[in-house]
Design an enzyme around this catalytic site. Structure first.
Site, PDB file in Angstrom:
ATOM      1  CG  HIS A 149     -40.387   8.193 -14.380  1.00  0.00           C
ATOM      2  ND1 HIS A 149     -39.500   9.413 -14.373  1.00  0.00           N
ATOM      3  CD2 HIS A 149     -41.610   8.814 -14.275  1.00  0.00           C
ATOM      4  CE1 HIS A 149     -40.245  10.489 -14.074  1.00  0.00           C
ATOM      5  NE2 HIS A 149     -41.403  10.051 -13.893  1.00  0.00           N
TER       6      HIS A 149
ATOM      7  N   GLY B  44      -4.192  21.252   0.346  1.00  0.00           N
ATOM      8  CA  GLY B  44      -4.550  20.289  -0.516  1.00  0.00           C
ATOM      9  C   GLY B  44      -5.947  20.162  -1.008  1.00  0.00           C
TER      10      GLY B  44
ATOM     11  CD  GLU C 109     -13.980  11.132  -0.062  1.00  0.00           C
ATOM     12  OE1 GLU C 109     -14.361  10.610  -0.862  1.00  0.00           O
ATOM     13  OE2 GLU C 109     -13.350  10.405   0.995  1.00  0.00           O
TER      14      GLU C 109
ATOM     15  N   GLY D 139       0.687  -1.026  -0.148  1.00  0.00           N
ATOM     16  CA  GLY D 139       0.110  -0.101   0.142  1.00  0.00           C
ATOM     17  C   GLY D 139       0.910   1.245   0.161  1.00  0.00           C
TER      18      GLY D 139
ATOM     19  CB  ALA E 159     -10.167   0.458  -2.054  1.00  0.00           C
TER      20      ALA E 159
HETATM   21  P1  FAD Z   1      -3.315  -0.825   1.689  1.00  0.00           P
HETATM   22  O1  FAD Z   1      -4.745  -0.762   1.997  1.00  0.00           O
HETATM   23  O2  FAD Z   1      -2.704   0.590   2.179  1.00  0.00           O
HETATM   24  O3  FAD Z   1      -2.782  -1.927   2.841  1.00  0.00           O
HETATM   25  C1  FAD Z   1      -1.636  -2.199   3.008  1.00  0.00           C
HETATM   26  C2  FAD Z   1      -1.351  -3.137   3.952  1.00  0.00           C
HETATM   27  O4  FAD Z   1      -0.194  -3.917   4.122  1.00  0.00           O
HETATM   28  C3  FAD Z   1      -1.530  -2.446   5.351  1.00  0.00           C
HETATM   29  O5  FAD Z   1      -2.557  -3.273   6.147  1.00  0.00           O
HETATM   30  C4  FAD Z   1      -0.176  -2.425   5.929  1.00  0.00           C
HETATM   31  O6  FAD Z   1      -0.282  -2.462   7.252  1.00  0.00           O
HETATM   32  C5  FAD Z   1       0.446  -3.613   5.224  1.00  0.00           C
HETATM   33  N1  FAD Z   1       1.917  -3.725   5.183  1.00  0.00           N
HETATM   34  C6  FAD Z   1       2.681  -2.689   4.895  1.00  0.00           C
HETATM   35  N2  FAD Z   1       3.972  -3.191   4.775  1.00  0.00           N
HETATM   36  C7  FAD Z   1       4.222  -4.321   5.682  1.00  0.00           C
HETATM   37  C8  FAD Z   1       4.938  -5.375   5.760  1.00  0.00           C
HETATM   38  N3  FAD Z   1       6.462  -5.200   5.676  1.00  0.00           N
HETATM   39  N4  FAD Z   1       4.764  -6.360   6.225  1.00  0.00           N
HETATM   40  C9  FAD Z   1       3.524  -6.699   6.491  1.00  0.00           C
HETATM   41  N5  FAD Z   1       2.316  -6.036   6.387  1.00  0.00           N
HETATM   42  C10 FAD Z   1       2.745  -4.794   5.621  1.00  0.00           C
HETATM   43  N6  FAD Z   1      -9.899   4.478  -2.176  1.00  0.00           N
HETATM   44  C11 FAD Z   1     -11.161   4.120  -2.783  1.00  0.00           C
HETATM   45  O7  FAD Z   1     -11.311   3.610  -3.831  1.00  0.00           O
HETATM   46  N7  FAD Z   1     -12.268   4.625  -2.331  1.00  0.00           N
HETATM   47  C12 FAD Z   1     -12.479   5.492  -1.122  1.00  0.00           C
HETATM   48  O8  FAD Z   1     -13.474   6.022  -0.543  1.00  0.00           O
HETATM   49  C13 FAD Z   1     -11.080   5.954  -0.206  1.00  0.00           C
HETATM   50  N8  FAD Z   1     -11.135   6.608   0.460  1.00  0.00           N
HETATM   51  C14 FAD Z   1      -9.822   6.831   1.288  1.00  0.00           C
HETATM   52  C15 FAD Z   1     -10.037   7.657   2.483  1.00  0.00           C
HETATM   53  C16 FAD Z   1      -8.594   7.961   2.902  1.00  0.00           C
HETATM   54  C17 FAD Z   1      -9.003   8.891   4.082  1.00  0.00           C
HETATM   55  C18 FAD Z   1      -7.432   7.392   2.369  1.00  0.00           C
HETATM   56  C19 FAD Z   1      -6.190   7.697   3.161  1.00  0.00           C
HETATM   57  C20 FAD Z   1      -7.421   6.558   1.420  1.00  0.00           C
HETATM   58  C21 FAD Z   1      -8.794   6.226   0.688  1.00  0.00           C
HETATM   59  N9  FAD Z   1      -8.800   5.527  -0.462  1.00  0.00           N
HETATM   60  C22 FAD Z   1      -9.894   5.159  -1.210  1.00  0.00           C
HETATM   61  C23 FAD Z   1      -7.630   4.835  -0.909  1.00  0.00           C
HETATM   62  C24 FAD Z   1      -7.484   3.236  -0.679  1.00  0.00           C
HETATM   63  O9  FAD Z   1      -7.377   3.198   0.792  1.00  0.00           O
HETATM   64  C25 FAD Z   1      -6.304   2.683  -1.092  1.00  0.00           C
HETATM   65  O10 FAD Z   1      -6.203   2.829  -2.420  1.00  0.00           O
HETATM   66  C26 FAD Z   1      -6.183   1.246  -0.760  1.00  0.00           C
HETATM   67  O11 FAD Z   1      -6.063   0.962   0.603  1.00  0.00           O
HETATM   68  C27 FAD Z   1      -4.872   0.485  -1.469  1.00  0.00           C
HETATM   69  O12 FAD Z   1      -4.865  -1.016  -0.964  1.00  0.00           O
HETATM   70  P2  FAD Z   1      -3.568  -1.579  -1.002  1.00  0.00           P
HETATM   71  O13 FAD Z   1      -4.082  -3.048  -0.844  1.00  0.00           O
HETATM   72  O14 FAD Z   1      -2.810  -1.338  -2.182  1.00  0.00           O
HETATM   73  O15 FAD Z   1      -2.810  -0.940   0.199  1.00  0.00           O
HETATM   74  P1  NAI Z   2      -4.840  13.998  -4.115  1.00  0.00           P
HETATM   75  O1  NAI Z   2      -3.847  13.812  -4.799  1.00  0.00           O
HETATM   76  O2  NAI Z   2      -6.193  13.608  -4.319  1.00  0.00           O
HETATM   77  O3  NAI Z   2      -4.797  15.650  -3.653  1.00  0.00           O
HETATM   78  C1  NAI Z   2      -3.716  16.278  -3.292  1.00  0.00           C
HETATM   79  C2  NAI Z   2      -3.769  17.777  -3.509  1.00  0.00           C
HETATM   80  O4  NAI Z   2      -2.820  18.428  -2.709  1.00  0.00           O
HETATM   81  C3  NAI Z   2      -3.733  18.185  -5.034  1.00  0.00           C
HETATM   82  O5  NAI Z   2      -4.934  18.879  -5.445  1.00  0.00           O
HETATM   83  C4  NAI Z   2      -2.365  18.964  -5.359  1.00  0.00           C
HETATM   84  O6  NAI Z   2      -2.426  19.909  -6.064  1.00  0.00           O
HETATM   85  C5  NAI Z   2      -2.307  19.220  -3.578  1.00  0.00           C
HETATM   86  N1  NAI Z   2      -1.081  19.877  -3.199  1.00  0.00           N
HETATM   87  C6  NAI Z   2       0.146  19.084  -3.373  1.00  0.00           C
HETATM   88  N2  NAI Z   2       1.043  19.682  -2.790  1.00  0.00           N
HETATM   89  C7  NAI Z   2       0.665  20.721  -2.395  1.00  0.00           C
HETATM   90  C8  NAI Z   2       1.338  21.601  -1.475  1.00  0.00           C
HETATM   91  N3  NAI Z   2       2.565  21.771  -1.065  1.00  0.00           N
HETATM   92  N4  NAI Z   2       0.560  22.707  -1.081  1.00  0.00           N
HETATM   93  C9  NAI Z   2      -0.855  22.797  -1.446  1.00  0.00           C
HETATM   94  N5  NAI Z   2      -1.585  21.900  -2.111  1.00  0.00           N
HETATM   95  C10 NAI Z   2      -0.696  20.796  -2.410  1.00  0.00           C
HETATM   96  O7  NAI Z   2      -4.323  13.432  -2.631  1.00  0.00           O
HETATM   97  P2  NAI Z   2      -5.135  13.321  -1.115  1.00  0.00           P
HETATM   98  O8  NAI Z   2      -6.317  14.296  -1.243  1.00  0.00           O
HETATM   99  O9  NAI Z   2      -4.065  13.217  -0.197  1.00  0.00           O
HETATM  100  O10 NAI Z   2      -5.527  11.729  -1.199  1.00  0.00           O
HETATM  101  C11 NAI Z   2      -4.655  10.634  -1.638  1.00  0.00           C
HETATM  102  C12 NAI Z   2      -5.155   9.567  -2.582  1.00  0.00           C
HETATM  103  O11 NAI Z   2      -6.034   8.787  -1.491  1.00  0.00           O
HETATM  104  C13 NAI Z   2      -5.995  10.021  -3.363  1.00  0.00           C
HETATM  105  O12 NAI Z   2      -5.105  10.481  -4.579  1.00  0.00           O
HETATM  106  C14 NAI Z   2      -6.888   8.948  -3.846  1.00  0.00           C
HETATM  107  O13 NAI Z   2      -5.851   8.170  -4.695  1.00  0.00           O
HETATM  108  C15 NAI Z   2      -6.941   8.320  -2.355  1.00  0.00           C
HETATM  109  N6  NAI Z   2      -8.316   8.743  -1.732  1.00  0.00           N
HETATM  110  C16 NAI Z   2      -9.572   8.240  -2.566  1.00  0.00           C
HETATM  111  C17 NAI Z   2     -10.748   8.588  -2.131  1.00  0.00           C
HETATM  112  C18 NAI Z   2     -11.833   8.022  -3.034  1.00  0.00           C
HETATM  113  O14 NAI Z   2     -11.680   7.442  -3.813  1.00  0.00           O
HETATM  114  N7  NAI Z   2     -13.347   8.693  -2.639  1.00  0.00           N
HETATM  115  C19 NAI Z   2     -10.662   9.212  -0.862  1.00  0.00           C
HETATM  116  C20 NAI Z   2      -9.581   9.664   0.011  1.00  0.00           C
HETATM  117  C21 NAI Z   2      -8.267   9.343  -0.876  1.00  0.00           C
END
Ligand code: FAD
Ligand code: NAI
Length: 466
Positions: free
Chosen positions: A445, A180, A187, A144, A321
């Site tokens: 509808h 950002g 959100e 991740g 995700a």
């Molecule tokens: P991760 O979910 O990051 O999982 C990685 C796992 O690996 C973790 O459990 C970690 O502990 C484990 N790990 C790491 N290194 C090691 C190691 N060396 N040994 C053992 N375990 C390890 N995406 C969406 O599609 N919809 C959303 O609404 C959305 N909302 C988000 C809101 C927030 C606040 C954030 C931060 C992200 C959001 N995302 C969303 C993004 C989404 O969470 C990620 O894209 C997704 O979790 C990536 O999945 P992954 O399996 O690649 O990694």
């Molecule tokens: P983001 O990439 O969506 O947005 C970051 C923003 O910060 C951009 O607009 C960028 O131009 C700005 N920025 C970068 N450096 C800056 C600086 N120094 N000063 C001011 N602005 C700056 O990243 P975010 O919101 O942190 O989310 C990370 C990732 O998590 C997303 O890209 C997405 O992949 C995932 N995510 C997905 C969600 C969903 O699917 N609903 C919800 C939350 C996260």
């Protein structure tokens, strides 16, 4: 201990990969360093943020929307501790669900930090410091991503927070400054604004939601401003003085100039995420990274070291995700000798604000840059019957179709339930549908999704209700 497959990380990429591989008859183990399964998404990402978005939306509706529908409940009072408990219980249910699925699919789980010693060998170190070696035919790395840091600023998760701290605040900040205007900024900025914070978003670029269709970004910004969020575009945060009771944040124009000082109770740093490979031992194992720290893979998720694969946020592509999940399924199928595949042209992207913002495929700017001739059909929710009665008329559906073939190339929706509606666009695009195919598909509808049908008709300039 010897396995067909060891998956490191149990986020949506890793846990889905493990389950699919077990379904296909492989002997599978997962390695997870945290105490609960589910990764960023279930523990500190998608799931808790959506719980707070849902609860804060209803709080706002109770305060502003109910009365106009003849529902008198008085001014709603916030019990933040209970709202946080509601969120935590939602997370708990989800992470326990993953543990159940591991058991059901006879997947072994090793709790500890995984390190790739070499192809076929993963060392797992538990919290007690004891290490054990697990042998396997294949390794899938699904570790991740982590929060990107802002130079010179320390995240303490109390007053200067990442998304993780912003999900667990025990008090509504008077003033929240978000760095950002991306997905997390909008959100979580929306959550705390609805609950009473004064929210200012400082964004480096000249627009919100960079990467999304320009018109979607512009219209979304207007809607968020109407809701009370203030944007400071083309600006950057260069320092935070946390010596006093209130944070003093230095904000400078993006292209240089005099700094101004802004006050905040909490600063949320949301400037993106970076791949997480700490402690994995990739250098020792010889696994190549690109210049942004992502594991380099080929079209079959294989790294440069035979037997080692990677998926999800730790490789290239959108950090979502469902993208990680689909890659998990694909790599498991490839390992089983099947034809696993992910279509990167059709990955929906949803922002769960109100209204929701959703897109799939190309933006107008991308089509113009690629020199593709297209027709755009647009339909506003102000002209949709269901949106009118529900009073959710903000937003529109826009469909972009190839000018010659009418094939749908991109769909962009701003509106209530956009995240659900985008699924029909994704299916249409996966099936190479034309705009006319979408328009001639009977839609029930009265539904908001009739706006999708009308936008599809609008591609040929023949929407009925406009
Ligand atoms: P991760 O979910 O990051 O999982 C990685 C796992 O690996 C973790 O459990 C970690 O502990 C484990 N790990 C790491 N290194 C090691 C190691 N060396 N040994 C053992 N375990 C390890 N995406 C969406 O599609 N919809 C959303 O609404 C959305 N909302 C988000 C809101 C927030 C606040 C954030 C931060 C992200 C959001 N995302 C969303 C993004 C989404 O969470 C990620 O894209 C997704 O979790 C990536 O999945 P992954 O399996 O690649 O990694
Ligand atoms: P983001 O990439 O969506 O947005 C970051 C923003 O910060 C951009 O607009 C960028 O131009 C700005 N920025 C970068 N450096 C800056 C600086 N120094 N000063 C001011 N602005 C700056 O990243 P975010 O919101 O942190 O989310 C990370 C990732 O998590 C997303 O890209 C997405 O992949 C995932 N995510 C997905 C969600 C969903 O699917 N609903 C919800 C939350 C996260």
């Amino acid at each position: 201990m010897s396995y067909d497959l060891v998956v490191i990380g149990t986020g949506p990429g890793g846990y889905v990969c493990a389950i699919r591989a077990a379904q296909l008859g492989m002997k599978v183990a997962v390695v997870e360093k945290d105490q609960t399964f589910g990764g960023t998404c279930l523990n500190v990402g998608c799931i808790p943020s959506k719980a707070l978005l849902h609860a804060s939306h209803l709080f706002e509706e109770a305060g502003h929307g109910f009365e106009g529908m003849g529902i008198k409940v008085g001014k709603p009072k916030l019990d933040l501790a209970t709202m946080q408990k509601f969120k935590d219980e939602g997370v708990d249910g989800n992470v326990k669900g993953v543990a159940f699925l591991f058991k059901k699919n006879k997947i072994d789980a090793f709790i500890g930090a995984g390190r790739v010693v070499a192809a076929g060998k993963v060392e797992v170190t538990g919290a007690d410091g004891k290490a054990q070696m697990v042998e396997t035919k294949s390794i899938v790395i699904a570790t991740g991503s982590a929060v990107a840091q802002l130079k010179g600023i320390t995240i303490d998760e109390q007053r200067v927070v990442s998304s993780t701290g912003a999900l667990t605040l025990d008090k509504v900040p008077g003033k929240l400054l978000v760095v950002g205007a991306g997905v997390i900024g909008l959100e979580l900025g929306s959550v705390w604004r609805r609950l009473g914070a004064q929210v200012t978003v400082v964004e480096f670029l000249d627009r919100v939601l960079p990467g999304m269709d320009n018109e979607v970004g512009r219209q979304s910004q207007r809607l968020f401003e109407k809701q009370g969020i203030t944007f400071k575009l083309k600006a950057k945060v260069t320092g935070i003085d946390s010596s006093g009771k209130t944070l003093k944040v230095s904000v400078e124009p993006a292209d240089g100039g005099a700094a101004e000082s802004m006050e905040a109770d909490v600063v949320l740093v949301a400037i993106g995420r970076v791949p997480y490979t700490k402690g994995l031992g990739l250098e020792g194992a010889g696994v190549a990274l690109d210049n942004r720290g992502r594991i380099v893979t080929d079209a079959h998720f294989a790294t440069n070291v035979p037997g080692i694969y990677a998926i999800g946020d730790v490789i290239t592509g959108p950090m979502l995700a469902h993208k990680a999940e689909d890659e998990g399924v694909a790599v498991a199928e490839l390992l089983a000798g099947q034809a696993g595949h992910v279509n990167y042209d059709v990955i929906p992207n949803v922002i769960y604000t109100f209204p929701e913002i959703a897109s799939v495929g190309k933006s107008e700017e991308e089509l113009k840059a690629a020199g593709v001739a297209y027709n755009a059909g647009k339909f506003p929710f102000t002209a949709n019957g269901r949106a009118k009665v529900n009073r959710t008329t903000d937003g529109f559906v826009k469909i972009l179709a190839d000018a010659k073939t009418d094939r749908v190339l991109g769909v962009h929706i701003v509106g209530a339930d956009a995240g659900t509606m985008i699924a029909e666009a994704a299916i249409a695009m996966e099936m190479a549908a034309s705009a006319e195919d979408m328009a001639r598909t009977c839609h029930a509808h009265p539904t908001l999704s009739e706006a999708v049908k009308e936008a599809a008709f609008a591609v040929a300039k023949r929407a009925i209700h406009m």
